[in-house]
Design a protein around this motif. Sequence first.
Motif, PDB file in Angstrom:
ATOM      1  N   GLN A 142      49.721  35.227  44.636  1.00 20.87           N
ATOM      2  CA  GLN A 142      49.408  34.559  43.034  1.00 20.87           C
ATOM      3  C   GLN A 142      50.032  34.106  42.017  1.00 20.87           C
ATOM      4  O   GLN A 142      49.397  33.754  41.356  1.00 20.87           O
ATOM      5  CB  GLN A 142      48.479  36.757  42.676  1.00 20.87           C
ATOM      6  CG  GLN A 142      47.788  37.336  42.943  1.00 20.87           C
ATOM      7  CD  GLN A 142      47.607  37.929  41.910  1.00 20.87           C
ATOM      8  OE1 GLN A 142      47.084  37.902  40.914  1.00 20.87           O
ATOM      9  NE2 GLN A 142      47.116  39.292  42.237  1.00 20.87           N
ATOM     10  N   THR A 170      38.050  29.056  35.216  1.00 24.47           N
ATOM     11  CA  THR A 170      37.870  30.306  35.499  1.00 24.47           C
ATOM     12  C   THR A 170      36.964  31.344  33.841  1.00 24.47           C
ATOM     13  O   THR A 170      35.748  32.040  33.551  1.00 24.47           O
ATOM     14  CB  THR A 170      39.153  31.251  34.623  1.00 24.47           C
ATOM     15  OG1 THR A 170      39.987  30.907  36.042  1.00 24.47           O
ATOM     16  CG2 THR A 170      39.413  33.199  35.193  1.00 24.47           C
ATOM     17  N   HIS A 188      41.734  28.564  37.773  1.00 19.99           N
ATOM     18  CA  HIS A 188      42.741  29.646  38.414  1.00 19.99           C
ATOM     19  C   HIS A 188      42.616  28.926  40.103  1.00 19.99           C
ATOM     20  O   HIS A 188      41.717  27.843  40.043  1.00 19.99           O
ATOM     21  CB  HIS A 188      41.739  31.173  39.324  1.00 19.99           C
ATOM     22  CG  HIS A 188      40.080  31.085  39.422  1.00 19.99           C
ATOM     23  ND1 HIS A 188      39.164  30.220  38.951  1.00 19.99           N
ATOM     24  CD2 HIS A 188      39.860  30.535  40.387  1.00 19.99           C
ATOM     25  CE1 HIS A 188      38.339  30.245  39.406  1.00 19.99           C
ATOM     26  NE2 HIS A 188      38.409  30.474  40.489  1.00 19.99           N
ATOM     27  N   GLN A 191      43.817  34.165  43.694  1.00 20.80           N
ATOM     28  CA  GLN A 191      43.052  35.481  42.800  1.00 20.80           C
ATOM     29  C   GLN A 191      43.528  35.965  41.393  1.00 20.80           C
ATOM     30  O   GLN A 191      43.023  36.494  40.684  1.00 20.80           O
ATOM     31  CB  GLN A 191      43.288  36.414  43.917  1.00 20.80           C
ATOM     32  CG  GLN A 191      42.452  37.357  44.715  1.00 20.80           C
ATOM     33  CD  GLN A 191      42.713  38.619  45.321  1.00 20.80           C
ATOM     34  OE1 GLN A 191      43.917  38.847  45.221  1.00 20.80           O
ATOM     35  NE2 GLN A 191      41.913  39.400  45.113  1.00 20.80           N
ATOM     36  N   ARG A 192      45.029  35.295  40.980  1.00 19.42           N
ATOM     37  CA  ARG A 192      45.085  35.650  39.651  1.00 19.42           C
ATOM     38  C   ARG A 192      44.151  34.974  38.489  1.00 19.42           C
ATOM     39  O   ARG A 192      43.611  33.696  38.626  1.00 19.42           O
ATOM     40  CB  ARG A 192      46.375  34.725  39.631  1.00 19.42           C
ATOM     41  CG  ARG A 192      46.826  35.298  38.195  1.00 19.42           C
ATOM     42  CD  ARG A 192      48.073  34.325  38.181  1.00 19.42           C
ATOM     43  NE  ARG A 192      49.532  34.623  38.007  1.00 19.42           N
ATOM     44  CZ  ARG A 192      49.645  36.335  38.599  1.00 19.42           C
ATOM     45  NH1 ARG A 192      49.790  37.095  37.835  1.00 19.42           N
ATOM     46  NH2 ARG A 192      51.057  36.615  39.207  1.00 19.42           N
ATOM     47  N   HIS A 193      43.854  35.782  37.452  1.00 18.23           N
ATOM     48  CA  HIS A 193      42.793  35.017  36.454  1.00 18.23           C
ATOM     49  C   HIS A 193      42.927  33.514  36.346  1.00 18.23           C
ATOM     50  O   HIS A 193      42.101  33.225  35.998  1.00 18.23           O
ATOM     51  CB  HIS A 193      42.785  36.415  35.521  1.00 18.23           C
ATOM     52  CG  HIS A 193      41.862  35.300  34.297  1.00 18.23           C
ATOM     53  ND1 HIS A 193      42.252  34.694  33.309  1.00 18.23           N
ATOM     54  CD2 HIS A 193      40.402  36.195  34.330  1.00 18.23           C
ATOM     55  CE1 HIS A 193      41.241  34.737  32.658  1.00 18.23           C
ATOM     56  NE2 HIS A 193      40.386  35.438  33.119  1.00 18.23           N
ATOM     57  N   ASP A 243      41.014  38.269  30.534  1.00 22.32           N
ATOM     58  CA  ASP A 243      41.312  38.803  31.955  1.00 22.32           C
ATOM     59  C   ASP A 243      41.842  40.237  31.325  1.00 22.32           C
ATOM     60  O   ASP A 243      42.532  40.903  32.657  1.00 22.32           O
ATOM     61  CB  ASP A 243      43.066  37.890  32.256  1.00 22.32           C
ATOM     62  CG  ASP A 243      44.053  38.080  31.200  1.00 22.32           C
ATOM     63  OD1 ASP A 243      43.668  38.422  30.280  1.00 22.32           O
ATOM     64  OD2 ASP A 243      45.177  37.626  31.083  1.00 22.32           O
ATOM     65  N   THR A 266      41.416  40.302  38.396  1.00 22.29           N
ATOM     66  CA  THR A 266      41.163  39.357  39.823  1.00 22.29           C
ATOM     67  C   THR A 266      40.298  38.482  40.085  1.00 22.29           C
ATOM     68  O   THR A 266      38.971  39.018  39.654  1.00 22.29           O
ATOM     69  CB  THR A 266      42.101  39.564  40.740  1.00 22.29           C
ATOM     70  OG1 THR A 266      41.270  40.649  41.210  1.00 22.29           O
ATOM     71  CG2 THR A 266      43.236  40.126  41.109  1.00 22.29           C
ATOM     72  N   THR A 268      37.079  37.755  41.431  1.00 23.79           N
ATOM     73  CA  THR A 268      35.946  37.751  42.776  1.00 23.79           C
ATOM     74  C   THR A 268      35.207  36.920  43.488  1.00 23.79           C
ATOM     75  O   THR A 268      34.890  36.040  42.856  1.00 23.79           O
ATOM     76  CB  THR A 268      35.558  38.943  42.694  1.00 23.79           C
ATOM     77  OG1 THR A 268      34.797  38.949  40.925  1.00 23.79           O
ATOM     78  CG2 THR A 268      36.179  40.168  42.786  1.00 23.79           C
TER      79      THR A 268
END
Length: 289
Positions: A142, A170, A188, A191-193, A243, A266, A268
Amino acid sequence: MSDSVAQLGYLGFEVSDLEAWVLLCERVLGFEVARNEGGFSCRYDSYAQRLFFSEGPADDLIAVGWEVASPEELDGLVARLAEQGVETRAGSEVEARARRVTRLVSLRDPTGNPLELFVGPEQSQTPFVSRYSAGGFVAEEQGLGHVVVNTRDNREHERFYCDVLGLNVTDHIEFEAGKHHIDLTFLHANQRHHSVAFGGPLKKSIHHFGIQLADFDDLGRLVDRAARRGVKIATPMGRHPNDKMVTVYLESPSGFEIEIGWGGVTITEGWEPTTYDRLSLWGHWSGQA
Ligand SMILES: [Fe+2]
């Protein structure tokens, strides 16, 4: 998109008070610190180096390192940057060694923030064990966390980071705060916001960088250590609406901030960008309430 950055891999800083930063990184944030000629570096996951600091008057960001998965993808990104008229410069061996990567190129984003694209980060031979935060940090694939950078034009930045470097939107936060129009964009790369965010002109290249703890109690203990070491809280605990992360902002010795967070969502499959109308669900009181 074919070629894109994979994660926020490292940040480099030039700081005037090196010793204050060593104390903050080692004793408050709980990173592993390694001194070198003219500065020091920090690690807090399997990467040999996530942050590096050299002594100097700037008190600002000098490198935002974006990891690219392969040399071929890096070549693809350099070609795309050239098509867009963005100048890149191949990093020297000395620069690559200092960043503990095999190859890098440097460039500027549309506002002039110092970016680097790199491949081949060195992995540490020993697992990271924090002296203070038993739960460790959320990093690895991430990336190191996130950075909020200076921008003179949010839309221009969004186009550059998404269409050229391959990040994705995001969400946004937009609202009126007294006479100020707040307009923040969060992007993003995995997966990190968000790995990068921006929301208008700043005095420095950076407003803050953010790191994430795996254990909520470690966040509380970090705030305790900050209090004991005289590190000021810039913004007390609160939860962001986008987040959903519970965070605290510390004042760094260089005039920008460090956000320490826990929890949160995270990215999706099928993620749809939304716009939020506030900065916090609760908390983050800065004293002007
Ligand atoms: Fe942040």
